[in-house]
Structure formats: structure tokens, C-alpha cells
Motif scaffolding. Structure first.
Motif, PDB file in Angstrom:
ATOM      1  N   PHE A  41     -36.729  -1.644 -21.181  1.00 25.60           N
ATOM      2  CA  PHE A  41     -36.081  -2.944 -21.048  1.00 25.60           C
ATOM      3  C   PHE A  41     -36.891  -4.017 -21.769  1.00 25.60           C
ATOM      4  N   GLU A  42     -38.198  -4.003 -21.590  1.00 22.74           N
ATOM      5  CA  GLU A  42     -39.052  -4.969 -22.287  1.00 22.74           C
ATOM      6  C   GLU A  42     -38.879  -4.853 -23.796  1.00 22.74           C
ATOM      7  N   ARG A  43     -38.850  -3.624 -24.292  1.00 26.28           N
ATOM      8  CA  ARG A  43     -38.743  -3.435 -25.735  1.00 26.28           C
ATOM      9  C   ARG A  43     -37.409  -3.952 -26.264  1.00 26.28           C
ATOM     10  N   SER A  73     -39.643  -6.747 -15.181  1.00 23.82           N
ATOM     11  CA  SER A  73     -39.091  -5.936 -14.097  1.00 23.82           C
ATOM     12  C   SER A  73     -37.573  -6.080 -14.134  1.00 23.82           C
ATOM     13  N   ILE A  74     -36.882  -4.983 -14.341  1.00 23.73           N
ATOM     14  CA  ILE A  74     -35.422  -5.033 -14.390  1.00 23.73           C
ATOM     15  C   ILE A  74     -34.868  -5.620 -13.099  1.00 23.73           C
ATOM     16  N   ARG A 109     -29.127  -6.807 -15.852  1.00 26.21           N
ATOM     17  CA  ARG A 109     -28.033  -6.407 -14.955  1.00 26.21           C
ATOM     18  C   ARG A 109     -27.303  -5.188 -15.506  1.00 26.21           C
ATOM     19  N   ARG A 110     -27.102  -5.170 -16.817  1.00 23.75           N
ATOM     20  CA  ARG A 110     -26.455  -4.013 -17.438  1.00 23.75           C
ATOM     21  C   ARG A 110     -27.368  -2.782 -17.365  1.00 23.75           C
ATOM     22  N   ALA A 111     -28.687  -3.006 -17.424  1.00 24.31           N
ATOM     23  CA  ALA A 111     -29.631  -1.889 -17.308  1.00 24.31           C
ATOM     24  C   ALA A 111     -29.541  -1.248 -15.932  1.00 24.31           C
ATOM     25  N   GLU A 112     -29.401  -2.064 -14.902  1.00 23.18           N
ATOM     26  CA  GLU A 112     -29.248  -1.507 -13.557  1.00 23.18           C
ATOM     27  C   GLU A 112     -28.013  -0.616 -13.487  1.00 23.18           C
ATOM     28  N   GLU A 113     -26.928  -1.060 -14.103  1.00 20.15           N
ATOM     29  CA  GLU A 113     -25.697  -0.264 -14.112  1.00 20.15           C
ATOM     30  C   GLU A 113     -25.888   1.032 -14.892  1.00 20.15           C
TER      31      GLU A 113
END
Length: 202
Positions: A41-43, A73-74, A109-113
Motif C-alpha cells: 500500500f505504501e509503495r 497502515s491500511i 479503503r479499496r485495499a481493504e476490499e
């Protein structure tokens, strides 16, 4: 032939890594596989912020970005609100671009999904692995980066164009794009072999 440079230390590196902070980043990070969802996510976030700017700008501000975005942090960034957007727009230590800031929050938010649906960000991104080009650093997009960009955009991610995603694939070790003569290429190859997910990719 990819451009390389030999530093005062006698080490041959990719040509773009001739001076700091690029030298240390090249030797210790670029092309080495990332571990964990937050690292990917950071990248993605930093590659998005880099769009239209130099990577040196990102490197010099990276610790400020980490502090501003809760160490990427996601879980935490996904819960940022409009007050956080205002706070970030007032933070001179980062790139104060509303679109990129809002995209980073959206992408958390999309990463959580995506994690819920696909299992993990590393497992997902490694599906877009491909053989390195015959001539390293000879392209800025690939079939895989175009496909990755298209997939993420369908899922609602922002600032994830094909060029940005190709930079992600290079930086995260999903493709080894170090110059053939670069001393780091073999170390990256070994790290990729150890980190590559087991089983079929794709």
C-alpha cells in the motif's frame, strides 16, 4: 545496453543511482520484494505521489509521508476523514496535492476490499509477474502493468495508471529490471526466488 555507472567505491550500478539518496535506495530497496499488505500500500501511494515529479522528491519526503499517513497502515488510513485531508493539505513536509491525498485514502479503503476478496496485496500483485524485458529499463509500461492498472481501476483505485504500475512492479521486485551489469541484479534475483509465492501465478 542499459546505462550503468561505476561509483567512487568501485561498484557498478544502474545509471540513475549515481548519487544519494538514490544510491542507497538502489542498493538496499529497489527491486527487492516487499513483505506485507501495508508495504505494498505504501509503495502504491508513493508511486502515485511521484507522478509528474522526480523520485528524489519522494525519497527526501518519505519519512514525512510516513508520519502524515500513519506509517501507511491500511486500517488507519482507510478511516481518515475530511479533517485529515485538511490536515494533510496543510503539511508542508509532504506533497500537498488534494487529488493524490484523496486517492491515497480511497485506495486504503479499496485495499481493504481487495484483501477481503483476494487474500492479500502481495498475492494479488504477484499475479502480474512477467519475465523481465530483454533489455532492462528499456520500457515504461508492459502488458502486465496495463492489465494491473485496468484491474485496479475496475476496483475503484485511483492514480494507478500503467506507467505508475510498471514502476511499482520494478520497485517491488515483481520484475527484476536492474541492468545486466549492475552488481545488485543477482542479489535481487535471489531475493525474488525466495519471496515468490508458491503455486501458479495469474
Amino acid at each position: 545496453m542499459s546505462f550503468v555507472t561505476t561509483g567512487a567505491d568501485g561498484v557498478t550500478r544502474c545509471g540513475w543511482a549515481a548519487v544519494e539518496p538514490e544510491t542507497t535506495y538502489h542498493d538496499e530497496e529497489w527491486g527487492f520484494p516487499l513483505e506485507g499488505d501495508d508495504a505494498f500500500f505504501e509503495r502504491v501511494a508513493l508511486e502515485g505521489f511521484q507522478s509528474g515529479l522526480s523520485w528524489r522528491t519522494i525519497l527526501t519526503k518519505r519519512e514525512n509521508f510516513r508520519a502524515a499517513f500513519a506509517e501507511f497502515s491500511i486500517e488507519k488510513v482507510a478511516r481518515f476523514t475530511e479533517s485529515d485531508v485538511d490536515r494533510l493539505l496543510g503539511d508542508a513536509g509532504i506533497i500537498r496535492h488534494r487529488g493524490k491525498i484523496e486517492a491515497t485514502i480511497n485506495n486504503a479503503r479499496r485495499a481493504e476490499e481487495l484483501i477481503e476478496n483476494e487474500g492479500s496485496l502481495p498475492g494479488f500483485f504477484w499475479r502480474f509477474e512477467a519475465e523481465a524485458a530483454a533489455e532492462p529499463q528499456s520500457q515504461t509500461t508492459s502488458v502486465e502493468s496495463v492489465a494491473l492498472s485496468k484491474d485496479l481501476k475496475k476496483r475503484g483505485w485511483k492514480f494507478v495508471g500503467p506507467t505508475t504500475m510498471f514502476a511499482l512492479l520494478q520497485a517491488s521486485g515483481i520484475v527484476n529490471d536492474h541492468a545486466v551489469q549492475c552488481v545488485t541484479r543477482e542479489r535481487v534475483a535471489a531475493a525474488r526466488a525466495a519471496a515468490r509465492p508458491a503455486g501458479p501465478i495469474g
